[in-house]
Design an enzyme around this catalytic site. Structure first.
Site, PDB file in Angstrom:
ATOM      1  N   LYS A 247      60.215  15.661  36.081  1.00 56.01           N
ATOM      2  CA  LYS A 247      61.366  15.089  36.791  1.00 56.01           C
ATOM      3  C   LYS A 247      60.847  13.981  37.717  1.00 56.01           C
ATOM      4  CE  LYS A 247      65.666  16.986  38.606  1.00 56.01           C
ATOM      5  NZ  LYS A 247      66.257  18.143  39.277  1.00 56.01           N
TER       6      LYS A 247
HETATM    7  O1  G3P Z   1      68.872  19.488  40.799  1.00 56.55           O
HETATM    8  C1  G3P Z   1      69.530  18.356  41.226  1.00 56.55           C
HETATM    9  C2  G3P Z   1      70.966  18.529  41.668  1.00 56.55           C
HETATM   10  O2  G3P Z   1      71.657  19.339  40.787  1.00 56.55           O
HETATM   11  C3  G3P Z   1      71.146  18.828  43.107  1.00 56.55           C
HETATM   12  O3  G3P Z   1      72.423  19.306  43.428  1.00 56.55           O
HETATM   13  O4  G3P Z   1      73.979  20.407  44.997  1.00 56.55           O
HETATM   14  O5  G3P Z   1      71.794  19.513  45.867  1.00 56.55           O
HETATM   15  O6  G3P Z   1      73.622  17.969  45.178  1.00 56.55           O
HETATM   16  P1  G3P Z   1      72.996  19.303  44.956  1.00 56.55           P
END
Ligand code: G3P
Length: 215
Positions: A83
């Site tokens: 990633k």
């Molecule tokens: O893994 C990346 C992403 O899904 C993060 O989500 O909820 O932290 O915006 P969030």
């Protein structure tokens, strides 16, 4: 549509796997920090549990540093996907990793042009963060719509991995638009299944069934 779980919590991954519909896992440094455990150890545990792609995020922000970390991370297991943040050096590293046959997930995508650049660089996955756009009163799903159209126009092979999902409607809309993958937090998995009319309907069927002999 593939379903990944967006967590580094091994118990959550185990429970999602039991549902029989888990295709992969995405992690990020914030999710890793929540475990309080050593990142490498967590990734080893996840890869031992899940055969599908497991995204592991680099912390370096320069091309050489990203490549060095990526080459270490891929030693953990065959299903590790690197990633990489959507920055210039990240895309330069993605180009090299693609030429080496290493899978990448380009993360922190917030615009269609960023997604176009990631596809040009040879990313395996692009991760548009829709929930974080919604949080800023923008419409995250419009970004997915744009990326789907752009990738279809030019037959890019980069898979659209919808990230930062907050609720079941995000999953439904991503599926209608034809996104390749949704990475879903554990709390949302259950909500995709539940409906109060299913529960009350089942309770009624079971109580009615008791009114007559079975055979
Ligand atoms: O893994 C990346 C992403 O899904 C993060 O989500 O909820 O932290 O915006 P969030």
């Amino acid at each position: 549509m593939e379903f990944f779980i967006d967590t580094a919590d091994i118990e959550e991954i185990r429970q999602a796997k039991e549902l029989g519909i888990l295709d992969g896992v995405t992690t990020n440094p914030s999710l890793m920090a929540k475990t309080g455990k050593n990142t490498r150890k967590v990734l080893e545990e996840i890869c031992a549990l899940v055969q599908g792609p497991v995204s592991a995020e680099v912390l370096a922000t320069d091309k050489e540093g990203i490549l060095k970390e990526a080459h270490e991370l891929v030693k953990i297991a065959d299903n590790i996907v690197i990633k990489v943040p959507l920055i210039s050096d990240g895309l330069k590293a993605v180009r090299v990793l693609a030429s080496e046959g290493i899978q990448t997930n380009v993360t922190l995508c917030f615009s269609a042009t960023q997604a176009l650049m990631a596809a040009k660089a040879g990313a395996t996955y692009i991760s548009p963060f829709i929930g974080r756009l919604d949080d800023l009163s923008q419409t995250g799903m419009e970004l997915i719509e744009d990326i789907v159209a752009i990738y279809q126009n030019y037959q890019f092979e980069t898979k659209i991995l919808v990230a930062s999902i907050r609720h079941p409607v995000h999953v439904k809309e991503a599926a209608i638009l034809g996104a390749d993958v949704a990475t879903i937090p554990f709390s949302v998995f259950d909500k995709l299944i539940q409906h109060p009319l299913t529960d009350s309907g089942l309770a009624k069927f079971l109580s009615d069934a008791k009114k007559i002999p079975l055979s």
